[in-house]
Design an enzyme around this catalytic site. Structure first.
Site, PDB file in Angstrom:
ATOM      1  N   SER A  50       0.812  -1.222   0.000  1.00 28.52           N
ATOM      2  CA  SER A  50       0.000   0.000   0.000  1.00 28.52           C
ATOM      3  C   SER A  50       0.844   1.271   0.000  1.00 28.52           C
ATOM      4  CB  SER A  50      -0.949   0.019   1.204  1.00 28.52           C
ATOM      5  OG  SER A  50      -0.223   0.089   2.414  1.00 28.52           O
ATOM      6  N   HIS A 204       0.346   5.421   7.267  1.00 27.32           N
ATOM      7  CA  HIS A 204       0.664   5.729   5.873  1.00 27.32           C
ATOM      8  C   HIS A 204       1.036   7.209   5.730  1.00 27.32           C
ATOM      9  CE1 HIS A 204      -1.889   2.117   5.620  1.00 27.32           C
ATOM     10  NE2 HIS A 204      -1.095   1.808   4.615  1.00 27.32           N
TER      11      HIS A 204
END
Length: 229
Positions: A50, A204
């Protein structure tokens, strides 16, 4: 979340997707319009999770589009295929690398291992999977940039030493280029200060964080493209 904790659990959340047979079309779309010129640009496959896919960000702010922008600013002609699959491990990368390396691909950036860390996978298993990926690339005569990850200290000294050694060892074995740390561009400042470069999940990177990560990875990618010409 501090950098150490982030390094411990920067999992690639989401349901693992598949690029499928549409990869050839994606490759065609990813190459700049001038690819039909005599001096066709190099096509790079970014194989990752990701962090590569661009989780939680508008498409234009993800890692691959920002890497393209970094290259364009420097006049480096290259197409980059987003081969990031959210949730992927090194095993997932090893399972799909064969069909991901279509004939159009000249080079590959491999950024995998974070989800292995999250799951506490035996470093020797991760090593074997990455070795498989690099062997497949060598068989296809594809240049590789291997992007390293670091295990957190709380996994124990033995685990950390075994995991951290994977990337330089394999880069030396296969003669690939090495970017020692995916997150090098974020710096080594106060973890509280580094939080501004992450999304609310603390895992993230946000758009600004991606820009900084790209500043760290960009020169390594440029070297990969030059090697693939």
């Amino acid at each position: 979340m501090g950098m150490r904790l982030f390094r411990r659990c920067f999992v690639s959340y989401g349901v693992a997707g598949h690029l499928g047979k549409a990869l050839s079309l994606i490759l065609w779309l990813a190459v700049p319009a001038h690819a039909e010129d005599d001096a066709a640009p190099v096509t790079v496959l970014a194989l990752g999770d990701s962090l590569t896919q661009g989780y939680g960000l508008p498409p234009e702010d993800g890692l691959v589009p920002q890497l393209r922008h970094w290259l364009d600013e420097r006049g480096i002609a290259a197409g980059i295929v987003n081969g990031g699959v959210s949730g992927d491990t090194t095993a997932g990368g090893a399972a799909r690398v064969g069909w991901s390396l279509t004939p159009e691909v000249d080079a590959m950036m491999v950024a995998l291992g974070g989800n292995d860390l999250l799951r506490g996978i035996d470093p020797e298993v991760s090593r074997a999977n990455l070795d498989t990926i690099l062997e497949e690339a060598a068989a296809r005569d594809v240049e590789v940039l291997l992007v390293g990850m670091s295990a957190p200290g709380n996994y124990g000294a033995d685990y950390k030493a075994a995991f951290d050694a994977i990337y330089p060892d394999l880069a030396d074995k296969h003669g690939t280029l090495l970017a020692p740390d995916f997150f090098a561009g974020l710096g080594e400042g106060d973890p509280a200060e580094l939080q501004r470069y992450f999304q609310p999940d603390g895992i993230h990177p946000n758009a600004e964080g991606v820009v900084r990560i790209v500043e760290g990875l960009g020169p390594h990618l440029a070297a990969l493209i030059e090697a693939a010409k």
